[in-house]
Design an enzyme around this catalytic site. Structure first.
Site, mmCIF file in Angstrom:
data_model
loop_
_atom_site.group_PDB
_atom_site.id
_atom_site.type_symbol
_atom_site.label_atom_id
_atom_site.label_comp_id
_atom_site.label_asym_id
_atom_site.label_seq_id
_atom_site.Cartn_x
_atom_site.Cartn_y
_atom_site.Cartn_z
ATOM 1 N N HIS A 198 -14.426 -4.249 -2.032
ATOM 2 C CA HIS A 198 -13.255 -4.519 -2.877
ATOM 3 C C HIS A 198 -13.068 -6.017 -3.113
ATOM 4 O O HIS A 198 -13.719 -6.853 -2.470
ATOM 5 C CB HIS A 198 -11.994 -3.930 -2.235
ATOM 6 C CG HIS A 198 -11.637 -4.590 -0.931
ATOM 7 N ND1 HIS A 198 -10.960 -5.788 -0.861
ATOM 8 C CD2 HIS A 198 -11.880 -4.213 0.351
ATOM 9 C CE1 HIS A 198 -10.797 -6.127 0.410
ATOM 10 N NE2 HIS A 198 -11.349 -5.193 1.164
ATOM 11 N N GLU A 247 -10.374 -9.560 -3.754
ATOM 12 C CA GLU A 247 -9.433 -10.282 -2.894
ATOM 13 C C GLU A 247 -8.029 -9.675 -2.858
ATOM 14 O O GLU A 247 -7.445 -9.343 -3.890
ATOM 15 C CB GLU A 247 -9.330 -11.723 -3.369
ATOM 16 C CG GLU A 247 -8.459 -12.592 -2.464
ATOM 17 C CD GLU A 247 -8.261 -13.979 -3.040
ATOM 18 O OE1 GLU A 247 -8.956 -14.906 -2.592
ATOM 19 O OE2 GLU A 247 -7.409 -14.138 -3.945
ATOM 20 N N THR A 248 -7.497 -9.567 -1.648
ATOM 21 C CA THR A 248 -6.120 -9.128 -1.440
ATOM 22 C C THR A 248 -5.363 -10.217 -0.674
ATOM 23 O O THR A 248 -5.959 -11.174 -0.170
ATOM 24 C CB THR A 248 -6.055 -7.830 -0.622
ATOM 25 O OG1 THR A 248 -6.488 -8.112 0.735
ATOM 26 C CG2 THR A 248 -6.947 -6.746 -1.226
ATOM 27 N N GLU A 283 -11.931 1.179 5.972
ATOM 28 C CA GLU A 283 -12.318 0.063 6.820
ATOM 29 C C GLU A 283 -12.119 0.458 8.287
ATOM 30 O O GLU A 283 -11.463 1.454 8.607
ATOM 31 C CB GLU A 283 -11.472 -1.166 6.460
ATOM 32 C CG GLU A 283 -11.771 -2.442 7.233
ATOM 33 C CD GLU A 283 -13.211 -2.904 7.109
ATOM 34 O OE1 GLU A 283 -14.047 -2.356 7.877
ATOM 35 O OE2 GLU A 283 -13.504 -3.801 6.309
#
Length: 224
Positions: free
Chosen positions: A8, A10-11, A85
């Site tokens: 995924h 960037e968070t 995750e």
């Protein structure tokens, strides 16, 4: 079988250096822009390879990417909890400093044996590795599969597919928004491609990714 493994984008959890395994974390402004570029890249890749299946982690930071690719290509997304995750248990949502401050005994035990220590309310790295292996065993060997998940997931898939020791995963730099392709035939895996779109060059109104790209777990283990 060809597997296209995607991490995924960037968070806020990445930017804040938090151990967000099962914990949800929204895209940053830069992450939103990365997502659009990554989806375009995956749609183009589908035109070349033709994905037979698209699998995704149920966690939104991964699922949203897969959903956009599915919508554009007319393909259904299959969600599998094993693609989440690593479950950090009592350390979920914390920085490494916060982990050490709030649960120093457990943190030290984990750093001393991060492969086999079962994090309270979480799991061990070896258990996680086994989940990845179980998922791979169920795939159709004649298909091309897109898998959108997390850095830990990609590491787990790679070490299983390439028959490598679990801790060799740190030799693979799985960047945010990266695409890794593995060919797997008759029980033999070959790493074909590792690429990351040129996000820093393409997203001109945002600063470079910097430390958000660095694995928090790798940094913690290396510094212990």
């Amino acid at each position: 079988m060809k597997l296209v493994l995607v991490r995924h984008v960037e968070t806020f959890g990445n930017v804040e250096r938090r151990l967000n395994g099962h914990t949800e974390s929204q895209y940053t402004r830069r992450g939103e822009a990365m997502k659009e570029l990554l989806v375009e890249e995956l749609i183009a890749l589908d035109e070349k390879l033709t994905f037979d299946k698209i699998y995704a982690s149920p966690t939104s930071r991964a699922f949203k990417i897969a959903a956009d690719v599915g919508a554009a290509t007319g393909k259904q997304i299959q969600v599998d909890n094993r693609l989440q995750e690593f479950n950090f248990g009592i350390f979920e949502g914390k920085t490494s400093d916060e982990c050490s401050e709030t649960a120093k005994t457990e943190w030290d035990l984990w750093m001393d044996d991060y492969l086999d220590y079962v994090v309270p309310e979480g799991q061990s790295q070896r258990e996680y590795h086994t989940l990845c292996k179980e998922f791979l065993a169920e795939l159709n060997p004649d298909e091309t599969v897109l898998l959108v998940a997390h850095g830990g997931t990609v590491h787990g898939m790679l070490t299983n597919l390439l028959e490598l020791p679990i801790d060799s995963k740190w030799h693979f730099d799985i960047k945010l928004g990266s695409i890794t392709v593995v060919n797997y035939n008759d029980g033999f895996g070959m790493l074909s491609t590792m690429m990351t779109p040129a996000y820093d060059e393409l997203i001109v109104d945002q600063p470079p990714l910097g430390e958000a790209n660095i694995s928090i777990m790798k940094a913690a283990v290396a510094n212990d």
